[in-house]
Design a protein around this motif. Structure first.
Motif, PDB file in Angstrom:
ATOM      1  N   GLU A  96       7.811  -2.705  -9.316  1.00  0.00           N
ATOM      2  CA  GLU A  96       6.580  -2.008  -8.952  1.00  0.00           C
ATOM      3  C   GLU A  96       5.875  -2.689  -7.777  1.00  0.00           C
ATOM      4  OE1 GLU A  96       2.818  -2.171 -11.519  1.00  0.00           O
ATOM      5  OE2 GLU A  96       3.860  -0.404 -12.279  1.00  0.00           O
ATOM      6  N   LYS A  97       5.748  -4.009  -7.856  1.00  0.00           N
ATOM      7  CA  LYS A  97       5.025  -4.749  -6.811  1.00  0.00           C
ATOM      8  C   LYS A  97       5.757  -4.679  -5.477  1.00  0.00           C
ATOM      9  CE  LYS A  97       2.784  -9.168  -5.818  1.00  0.00           C
ATOM     10  NZ  LYS A  97       3.208  -9.146  -4.409  1.00  0.00           N
ATOM     11  N   ASP A  98       7.072  -4.748  -5.515  1.00  0.00           N
ATOM     12  CA  ASP A  98       7.843  -4.664  -4.283  1.00  0.00           C
ATOM     13  C   ASP A  98       7.634  -3.320  -3.608  1.00  0.00           C
ATOM     14  OD1 ASP A  98      10.072  -5.541  -2.420  1.00  0.00           O
ATOM     15  OD2 ASP A  98      10.974  -3.735  -3.282  1.00  0.00           O
ATOM     16  N   LEU A  99       7.630  -2.243  -4.390  1.00  0.00           N
ATOM     17  CA  LEU A  99       7.416  -0.917  -3.825  1.00  0.00           C
ATOM     18  C   LEU A  99       6.014  -0.806  -3.222  1.00  0.00           C
ATOM     19  CD1 LEU A  99       8.751   2.338  -5.392  1.00  0.00           C
ATOM     20  CD2 LEU A  99       6.643   2.328  -4.093  1.00  0.00           C
ATOM     21  N   LEU A 100       5.013  -1.368  -3.920  1.00  0.00           N
ATOM     22  CA  LEU A 100       3.655  -1.365  -3.388  1.00  0.00           C
ATOM     23  C   LEU A 100       3.568  -2.114  -2.070  1.00  0.00           C
ATOM     24  CD1 LEU A 100       2.764  -0.270  -6.223  1.00  0.00           C
ATOM     25  CD2 LEU A 100       0.812  -1.798  -6.041  1.00  0.00           C
ATOM     26  N   ASP A 101       4.224  -3.269  -2.020  1.00  0.00           N
ATOM     27  CA  ASP A 101       4.192  -4.076  -0.793  1.00  0.00           C
ATOM     28  C   ASP A 101       4.859  -3.344   0.361  1.00  0.00           C
ATOM     29  OD1 ASP A 101       2.868  -6.077  -2.126  1.00  0.00           O
ATOM     30  OD2 ASP A 101       4.656  -7.305  -2.462  1.00  0.00           O
ATOM     31  N   ARG A 102       5.967  -2.659   0.079  1.00  0.00           N
ATOM     32  CA  ARG A 102       6.661  -1.933   1.147  1.00  0.00           C
ATOM     33  C   ARG A 102       5.837  -0.743   1.632  1.00  0.00           C
ATOM     34  NH1 ARG A 102      11.876   0.175  -0.365  1.00  0.00           N
ATOM     35  NH2 ARG A 102      11.453  -0.170  -2.573  1.00  0.00           N
ATOM     36  N   ALA A 103       5.142  -0.092   0.707  1.00  0.00           N
ATOM     37  CA  ALA A 103       4.261   1.011   1.112  1.00  0.00           C
ATOM     38  C   ALA A 103       3.109   0.479   1.968  1.00  0.00           C
ATOM     39  CB  ALA A 103       3.723   1.727  -0.128  1.00  0.00           C
ATOM     40  N   LEU A 104       2.548  -0.657   1.555  1.00  0.00           N
ATOM     41  CA  LEU A 104       1.442  -1.242   2.304  1.00  0.00           C
ATOM     42  C   LEU A 104       1.881  -1.661   3.700  1.00  0.00           C
ATOM     43  CD1 LEU A 104      -1.537  -1.885   1.901  1.00  0.00           C
ATOM     44  CD2 LEU A 104      -0.879  -4.165   1.123  1.00  0.00           C
ATOM     45  N   ALA A 105       3.110  -2.141   3.811  1.00  0.00           N
ATOM     46  CA  ALA A 105       3.639  -2.528   5.119  1.00  0.00           C
ATOM     47  C   ALA A 105       3.740  -1.322   6.059  1.00  0.00           C
ATOM     48  CB  ALA A 105       5.013  -3.174   4.951  1.00  0.00           C
ATOM     49  N   GLN A 106       3.827  -0.116   5.471  1.00  0.00           N
ATOM     50  CA  GLN A 106       3.869   1.104   6.278  1.00  0.00           C
ATOM     51  C   GLN A 106       2.509   1.801   6.337  1.00  0.00           C
ATOM     52  OE1 GLN A 106       7.362   3.666   5.925  1.00  0.00           O
ATOM     53  NE2 GLN A 106       8.352   2.140   4.614  1.00  0.00           N
ATOM     54  N   GLY A 107       1.456   1.070   5.929  1.00  0.00           N
ATOM     55  CA  GLY A 107       0.094   1.576   6.088  1.00  0.00           C
ATOM     56  C   GLY A 107      -0.400   2.468   4.980  1.00  0.00           C
ATOM     57  N   VAL A 108       0.202   2.385   3.780  1.00  0.00           N
ATOM     58  CA  VAL A 108      -0.224   3.223   2.653  1.00  0.00           C
ATOM     59  C   VAL A 108      -0.501   2.337   1.448  1.00  0.00           C
ATOM     60  CG1 VAL A 108       0.384   5.127   1.114  1.00  0.00           C
ATOM     61  CG2 VAL A 108       1.177   5.142   3.493  1.00  0.00           C
ATOM     62  N   ALA A 109      -1.693   2.466   0.867  1.00  0.00           N
ATOM     63  CA  ALA A 109      -2.059   1.708  -0.327  1.00  0.00           C
ATOM     64  C   ALA A 109      -2.087   2.627  -1.533  1.00  0.00           C
ATOM     65  CB  ALA A 109      -3.429   1.050  -0.146  1.00  0.00           C
TER      66      ALA A 109
END
Length: 455
Positions: free
Chosen positions: A399-412
């Motif tokens: 879950e955290k990895d997916l969140l981090d990857r989304a955040l890296a693309q500008g989505v929280a």
């Protein structure tokens, strides 16, 4: 530094202070969770190239700061987790360019909201009653705005006399008052396997425990609630419910299950605390759970999720036998709701502005939910006028990895873990209200592309 474990490169002089600060930062960021066991003094000293005395001094600093506890024969354990202001499931890190934020549960930012505030403040300024400026009397304030509160609750399916409505500065204070009126230290609060993120800190402050109750696709199982109450040794006092779409699962519980839950709570001697934060946003909702057991139910809603985040006004319908206690608890905690905000709320409701904004919210949210269903496919769950979608992830997905990857693309987005009581299945809560429609579509596409099995 806020990572864990620390490395030798993280340590500066004086070493004991650097080590203590590094551990404190890891606790503050959540890298070290409450209950985590720290390495023994000698082991950590070897790992970091320090003396045992230096590690001991750092641990002593952390014990004095109430961040860790030392238990003879067992070791040292993290005592306090991240500060409560950080212990939230939504995105809050400072960045130069904030991401598209799908983590915070907010209504759609309609242009009509700003117009409503401007028009309302002009009208209110021309006819401001003296109690709004001068009154220190909570009951006078309740009398002044009770009719407005009763009118809004009627839109939510709750019919209750004005004298049994407590007006608060938002839904969270109403929730705190309701639970504080029922729960004593050591008591148990039943709730769903994932629930409102504010319930845990409230339970902690009341020294109460949460117990997640088994459910199915229709919500909490009534028989499971009865069994849990029977096995609690009389310590289970309340059941906290989110039956109308505000909970993490974005689920609107059907009429039959609502009635069954009310009867189960009544049979078990539990007080129902019903959170309806979205209020009348959803169309064709069944009656509240509390309407089937009004003698043992608190029901509360607010205006910030349905109309405007700045309209911090909550309404708590109280059972007659606990009304005086709840009034006393609120008075000791907050004295009275802010009259000026109540004036704005009354103006919106009585002028029809509230109903206009509600209709506009419903239309916008229906379009956004259709968009989310199209982009995310059948993965997400929600209802047509919901403020968010619940997106279960495949078992074993990080879950955290997916969140981090989304955040890296500008989505929280918000992690499912932020709402979990007993359900640790990976999931995301994806809110729909904050960005513009084009931004929302782009953000949803980013999430869809990151999901396992997607290209």
């Amino acid at each position: 530094m806020s990572h864990w474990p620390l490395t030798r490169q993280d340590i500066t002089r004086p070493a004991y202070r650097s080590l203590a600060q590094g551990i404190a930062a890891a606790i503050d960021s959540g890298s070290l969770r409450p209950g985590a066991r720290l390495p023994p003094h000698r082991e950590l000293a070897w790992q970091l190239g320090l003396s045992v005395q230096t590690v001991s001094r750092a641990y002593e600093e952390l014990i004095r700061a109430d961040l860790i506890s030392g238990e003879v024969g067992r070791g040292s354990f993290v005592r306090s987790g991240p500060r409560e202001t950080l212990e939230v499931p939504w995105f809050r890190a400072a960045t130069e360019r904030p991401p598209v934020d799908l983590s915070m549960l907010t209504p759609v930012r309609l242009p009509q909201i700003a117009e409503a505030w401007r028009d309302s403040m002009t009208r209110v300024a021309q006819h401001l009653p003296d109690p709004a400026m001068y009154s220190f009397r909570p009951r006078q304030t309740m009398a002044l705005y009770g009719g407005m509160a009763a009118s809004w609750l009627a839109r939510c399916g709750v019919v209750v006399p004005a004298q049994r409505i407590l007006i608060t500065n938002g839904a969270t204070p109403a929730m705190f008052v309701a639970l504080m009126s029922v729960v004593t230290p050591g008591d148990v609060i039943a709730t769903e396997s994932s629930t409102c993120h504010t319930l845990r800190p409230i339970a902690n402050s009341l020294h109460a425990k949460l117990r997640g109750i088994e459910g199915d696709g229709r919500g909490m199982l009534p028989d499971a609630l009865r069994a849990a109450a029977a096995s609690s040794g009389g310590r289970m006092r309340a059941v906290f419910l989110l039956p109308s779409g505000a909970g993490p699962f974005a689920r609107v519980i059907d009429l039959e299950r609502r009635e069954a839950l009310a009867h189960a709570a009544s049979d078990a001697g539990l007080v129902v605390v019903e959170n309806d934060a979205l209020g009348p946003v959803g169309l064709r909702r069944p009656p509240p759970v509390s309407s089937f057991a009004p003698e043992c139910s608190f029901y509360f809603t607010g205006l910030s999720k349905s109309l405007s985040p700045g309209l911090r006004m909550g309404f708590l319908a109280m059972p007659e036998k606990l009304a005086e206690r709840a009034l006393n608890r609120h008075q000791s905690m907050a004295w009275m709701a802010t009259p000026m905000i109540a004036e704005i709320a009354r103006d919106w409701i009585e002028s029809g502005l509230a109903d206009d904004l509600l209709a506009a919210q419903r239309a916008q949210l229906a379009a956004r939910n259709r968009l989310a269903q199209r982009v995310l496919g059948g993965r997400s769950a929600g209802f047509p006028q919901g403020l968010h979608r619940w997106l279960p992830l495949p078992e074993g997905c990080d879950e955290k990895d997916l969140l981090d990857r989304a955040l890296a693309q500008g989505v929280a987005v918000a992690p499912g873990a932020g709402f979990a009581v007993t359900d640790r299945s990976p999931a995301l809560r994806v809110t729909l209200g904050a960005p513009g429609l084009r931004e929302l579509e782009e953000a949803l596409s980013v999430i869809a592309a990151l999901l396992p099995g997607e290209n």
